[in-house]
Design a protein around this motif. Sequence first.
Motif, short mmCIF file in Angstrom:
data_model
loop_
_atom_site.label_atom_id
_atom_site.label_comp_id
_atom_site.label_asym_id
_atom_site.label_seq_id
_atom_site.Cartn_x
_atom_site.Cartn_y
_atom_site.Cartn_z
N SER A 211 -7.51 -64.58 -1.64
CA SER A 211 -8.63 -63.68 -1.89
C SER A 211 -9.90 -64.29 -1.29
N THR A 212 -11.05 -63.80 -1.73
CA THR A 212 -12.32 -64.20 -1.08
C THR A 212 -12.51 -65.71 -1.04
N ALA A 213 -12.28 -66.40 -2.14
CA ALA A 213 -12.53 -67.86 -2.18
C ALA A 213 -11.63 -68.57 -1.17
N GLN A 214 -10.40 -68.10 -1.05
CA GLN A 214 -9.46 -68.76 -0.13
C GLN A 214 -9.84 -68.46 1.32
N PHE A 215 -10.24 -67.20 1.59
CA PHE A 215 -10.65 -66.89 2.97
C PHE A 215 -11.95 -67.64 3.32
N ASN A 216 -12.84 -67.77 2.36
CA ASN A 216 -14.09 -68.49 2.61
C ASN A 216 -13.85 -69.98 2.87
N ALA A 217 -12.77 -70.50 2.32
CA ALA A 217 -12.47 -71.93 2.52
C ALA A 217 -12.00 -72.23 3.94
N LEU A 218 -11.51 -71.19 4.64
CA LEU A 218 -10.99 -71.40 6.00
C LEU A 218 -12.13 -71.65 6.98
N PRO A 219 -11.87 -72.39 8.06
CA PRO A 219 -12.88 -72.48 9.13
C PRO A 219 -13.13 -71.08 9.70
N THR A 220 -14.36 -70.79 10.07
CA THR A 220 -14.65 -69.47 10.65
C THR A 220 -13.80 -69.25 11.91
N GLY A 221 -13.20 -68.06 11.98
CA GLY A 221 -12.35 -67.75 13.14
C GLY A 221 -10.88 -68.10 12.94
N ASN A 226 1.11 -63.23 7.47
CA ASN A 226 1.76 -63.08 6.16
C ASN A 226 3.18 -62.56 6.33
N PHE A 227 4.13 -63.48 6.10
CA PHE A 227 5.55 -63.13 6.15
C PHE A 227 6.18 -63.25 4.75
N GLY A 228 5.33 -63.49 3.72
CA GLY A 228 5.85 -63.65 2.36
C GLY A 228 6.01 -62.30 1.68
N ARG A 229 5.00 -61.89 0.93
CA ARG A 229 4.99 -60.57 0.31
C ARG A 229 3.57 -60.02 0.34
N GLY A 230 3.42 -58.71 0.44
CA GLY A 230 2.11 -58.08 0.59
C GLY A 230 1.16 -58.38 -0.55
N GLN A 231 1.69 -58.35 -1.78
CA GLN A 231 0.82 -58.49 -2.94
C GLN A 231 0.22 -59.88 -3.10
N ILE A 232 0.64 -60.83 -2.27
CA ILE A 232 0.05 -62.18 -2.34
C ILE A 232 -1.38 -62.14 -1.80
N ILE A 233 -1.67 -61.12 -0.98
CA ILE A 233 -3.01 -60.99 -0.39
C ILE A 233 -3.80 -59.92 -1.13
N ASP A 234 -5.06 -60.25 -1.41
CA ASP A 234 -6.01 -59.27 -1.93
C ASP A 234 -6.51 -58.49 -0.70
N ASP A 235 -6.03 -57.25 -0.55
CA ASP A 235 -6.30 -56.50 0.68
C ASP A 235 -7.78 -56.22 0.93
N ASP A 236 -8.53 -55.98 -0.15
CA ASP A 236 -9.97 -55.72 0.02
C ASP A 236 -10.67 -56.98 0.54
N ALA A 237 -10.30 -58.13 -0.02
CA ALA A 237 -10.90 -59.40 0.42
C ALA A 237 -10.52 -59.69 1.87
N LEU A 238 -9.28 -59.34 2.23
CA LEU A 238 -8.84 -59.56 3.62
C LEU A 238 -9.66 -58.70 4.58
N ARG A 239 -9.84 -57.45 4.20
CA ARG A 239 -10.59 -56.54 5.07
C ARG A 239 -12.01 -57.05 5.28
N LEU A 240 -12.62 -57.52 4.18
CA LEU A 240 -13.98 -58.04 4.27
C LEU A 240 -14.02 -59.27 5.18
N ALA A 241 -13.07 -60.17 4.99
CA ALA A 241 -13.04 -61.41 5.79
C ALA A 241 -12.86 -61.07 7.28
N LEU A 242 -12.07 -60.04 7.57
CA LEU A 242 -11.88 -59.63 8.97
C LEU A 242 -13.15 -58.96 9.51
N ASP A 243 -13.74 -58.08 8.70
CA ASP A 243 -14.95 -57.38 9.14
C ASP A 243 -16.11 -58.34 9.37
N GLN A 244 -16.15 -59.40 8.55
CA GLN A 244 -17.24 -60.38 8.68
C GLN A 244 -16.92 -61.44 9.73
#
Length: 314
Positions: A211-221, A226-244
Amino acid sequence: MKPRIPFLATATGAPRQAWFAALQSALPEVEICELQQLTAVEKQQCQVAIVTNPPLSELAQLPNLIWVHSVWAGVETLMHTVGDSPLKIVRLIDPMLAETMAEAVLAWTLYLHRDMPAYRQQQQRQIWQSKPYRRPHSKTVGILGLGQLGQAAAAALLAANFKLCGWSQQRKSIPGVQCFAGASELLPMLSQCDIVVCLLPLTIDTHGLLSTAQFNALPTGAQLINFGRGQIIDDDALRLALDQRKLQHAVLDVFATEPLPVDQWQWQHPNVTVLPHCAAPTDKTSASLIVAANIRHWLSTGVIEGNVNLVRGY
Ligand code: NAP
């Protein structure tokens, strides 16, 4: 007359017939049959069934079932169906599946590493412009989940010269892989990753984990697979991280709802590659041989090999 073992399959048509043929060929000493073919007495006596994701109504027709062997590696839906019943679940552990997954992880890591999504977009706009090249050993790939599939993927990525780190519940010791373990070490690991590959099972602990905290921890770019399962990702947080542009690109093979509904944003997002849950399809022949070996072992020893730990959830 041969003993009968029912196959409770959700597949229909030709794939269903192919499963029956592969299982029957791997277990010629028993008759692999449909649930409806069992007599009332056979249903009472049935102790083992081969399954995909049968509804509870089918399992309930076998009141003395001791265990089921899934022909799939991910069994979260089956665990949910079974609930807190004492039924034991054995999932598929197939080296062939791990090999296929390792190939997929390598293929899609190289897709991201060699900027293929960007070149595709440039072609659409007729732009002739090369991107700076970085060697694999200057990029760190982080694997979430160092189980059967994660460790096979790690071997393939190491052979391709990527720097590797990996995360699991219990700390692993894998030559060439910087191993992290437990919730407290997830963000420190993510902070090092250029590419993150999710090969976790879906459990109470991994649901919405990225989710947001995990995406924010990544280096920018950074980029995500995801080859595990869809529900492991918070889709709204993913969309935001991609849009930003925090995340550059995501390769998604698994989704909360499959097939991915046509109105979902992932289909149209320029920085998402949508795959139809195709990373590592089960090989019916090799899977059937493994199912057969486990059932034979149980028939001769009474021991059920490799049942899923229902408490930890995978
Ligand atoms: P596995 O052998 O059970 O490995 C799971 C790994 O995840 C283990 O390393 C485990 O840690 C780790 N893990 C689980 N919960 C964790 C948590 N809360 N925190 C940290 N680490 C955690 O499973 P597998 O055979 O590799 O399969 C993984 C998943 O891949 C399956 O469950 C399925 O969802 C998915 N899959 C996808 C496809 C596809 O085509 N997309 C195909 C097959 C499977 P420990 O080692 O410490 O226990």
